[in-house]
Design an enzyme around this catalytic site. Sequence first.
Site, PDB file in Angstrom:
ATOM      1  N   GLU A  97      60.088  -4.803 -37.753  1.00  0.00           N
ATOM      2  CA  GLU A  97      59.390  -4.105 -38.834  1.00  0.00           C
ATOM      3  C   GLU A  97      58.100  -4.818 -39.231  1.00  0.00           C
ATOM      4  OE1 GLU A  97      59.227  -0.734 -40.812  1.00  0.00           O
ATOM      5  OE2 GLU A  97      61.139  -1.289 -39.908  1.00  0.00           O
ATOM      6  N   ASP A  98      58.106  -6.159 -39.191  1.00  0.00           N
ATOM      7  CA  ASP A  98      56.995  -6.918 -39.781  1.00  0.00           C
ATOM      8  C   ASP A  98      56.136  -7.678 -38.773  1.00  0.00           C
ATOM      9  OD1 ASP A  98      57.901  -6.090 -42.253  1.00  0.00           O
ATOM     10  OD2 ASP A  98      59.166  -7.851 -42.556  1.00  0.00           O
TER      11      ASP A  98
END
Length: 738
Positions: A97-98
Amino acid sequence: MSKTTAKRPAEIAVPAPLLPADSEESQLTLRLREYLKQDDIDSIWAAYRFSAAAHEGQIRRSGEPYVIHPVSVAGILAELHLDPPTLIAALLHDVVEDTGVTKQEISEQFGKQVAELVDGLSKLDKIEFQSATQAQAENFRKMLLAMSQDVRVILVKLADRLHNMSTLDVMKPEKQKRIARETLDIYAPIANRLGLNEIYQTLEDLSFKYLYPMRYRVISKAVMAARGNRKEVVGKILDSIRQRLKDQHIDAEVTGREKHLYSIYKKMTGKTVTFSQIYDIYGFRVVVRDLPTCYHTLGLLHGLYKPIPGKFKDYIAIPKANGYQSLHTTLFGPFGTPIEVQIRSREMHNIADAGVAAHWLYKTTDAHLTALQQQTHQWLQRLLDIQSESSDSLEFLEHFKVDLFPDEVYVFTPKGTIMALPKGATAVDFAYAVHTDIGNRCVAVKINQELAPLRTELHNGDHVEIITAAHAHPNPAWLNYVLTGKARAHIRHYLKSMQSTESALLGERMLNQALRALHANPSTIDDNAWQRLVRDYGAKSKDEILADVGLGKRLNVMVAHQLMAQAGQQEGGAPKLPSKVLDTITIRGSEGMAVQFAQCCRPIPGDPILGFINKDKGLVIHTHDCPAIRKFRLDPDKWLDVEWDPQGHRLYKVSLKLVVANRRGMLAKIASTIAEAESNIDNVSMEEADNSTYTNMNFTVQVENRVHLAELMRRLRKIPDVVRINRVKGAGNEQRVQ
């Protein structure tokens, strides 16, 4: 938690840093050595190095390196002795996600199982339940679907939420409250439902701290003060219990514990008492060798201190739905102080603390499922059933919240099987819990061998037998009292299907009316024209368009024009819309949910009526003089000419207001007269008039038509003490019949 984002470094594999002994990483290693082999620990450290490199340059709001967060999450799960793939997924749960890491890279380096876990967690990044938007509810549905495939997804998510809650101080107060509210509403109940008792209680206390900071501080100080005041009493009770068990040669671990702050707060608000009135903020736990010793210990304690009647619960014979087993008893302690004692075996104690993680399915290759894992699997399957019946994500979220009720009742099927239902569940909830078809076809219920209404609330120990009929179907009124998400979802699904069918039939009549008004023969519209219209509208079928017409979502005149255009029946472009549709629609009174009769004026056969198209409600019938429709009278697109079918037969509700002399037995006389006129009383209420000599009686009665109503009112006027009768049609709109 918020962080700054850096680009992913080109090289992922970096050596493990030298770590101080009190660091999170070192603490994690110590926990891993308690139960894992060195090869497993090495693979977890490889995941740590991968995560550290991926998150390099990212900082948490608190100022510490971001990698501390996944390490802390893995540490929480290591305390539960979870398997290596879960711990690796915890360390990597934010990298997709990051950072620039892909699912494929994780699969190549750590295996497909870990990649699927990380992928399931990555979908959950931006859930915000409090705003209750469609997109957020849809994200939540995804979380439950991922959880149903592999429950380890939610275990990592719970550990993630627990660490975030423990570091929430750096957030702004409004964000603290929002996160705390969604934690209290969703995550804490899920932890409870999975039997993760420590996580559940900690999440509740942390949510309480940020939602009600002042109340949290006050109760916390009161508990601290009480801890000193009651220390002597607690010590005396512990010594006496230990000595009694030692005398009987029972090997037991006896501990005293404070109830967690949020449970004390719930007891104060639920029972409306002050803190000083709550005596059982301390509980006592006795952990013994095996199950028979639990009951032996119970007898010894009842001999030591007198038990309080009605305060004993046997969760060993009938475990809670989350697998929790224990004996609970409340005793009169020294100085008359009530004390609560829990007695359980060591195995039960492990399950009480770790829940579904205590006998982890993935620790071995053995396919055998424990009873707890089977219960968890059944619960997840029930969630899948609910989501498959709920087309709307917000509706699914509502059903799921209902399904997280912690308090339960235990009832018996006719074959003696025990079923757990939420407290307050009814016979209809039980029917759907047995099987969807049983719920859809139930008509009556026997509770403890006696007939009872379907709305009857069930209690512990009830024997329940559902009576079904082949042609029965769900009643919309059931939604007023069913409690479980499964029952509510199936009833709504059936009603929506029925509404769609009925609305399509009504829509076809309305569309044919509009076509005839445009001098087109409905029978000349061929299937090709319909197929082109379905494609242009982006609809699934002809029935969907007809249902939209019946529900008022599409205007019948506009659909008629477009359908004629598709059929090539329009000449020289679109003709001018007529200001009035020529035909009238006949109302039979049997159209079901597709046609609704307005509650403001309660029309009955014989009343002049108009039909108004209301989006989502379909065709709503009003009397022609109803005040509620005055503002729409000048808008011809909003209303249709309708008339009563003279052959229609059903009962319609009418509101009557009677002013009667204040005499004994008046209600009985009036009820008898209504029954003699072959009418039913649907509702009745009374209020004193300004002059105490008279009483106002408000009746909702059922009649066939206007003639039937006139006959009923004529009979009521003959009662000597009836002063005045009015038919009530909307607020302040009473029609007096002389």
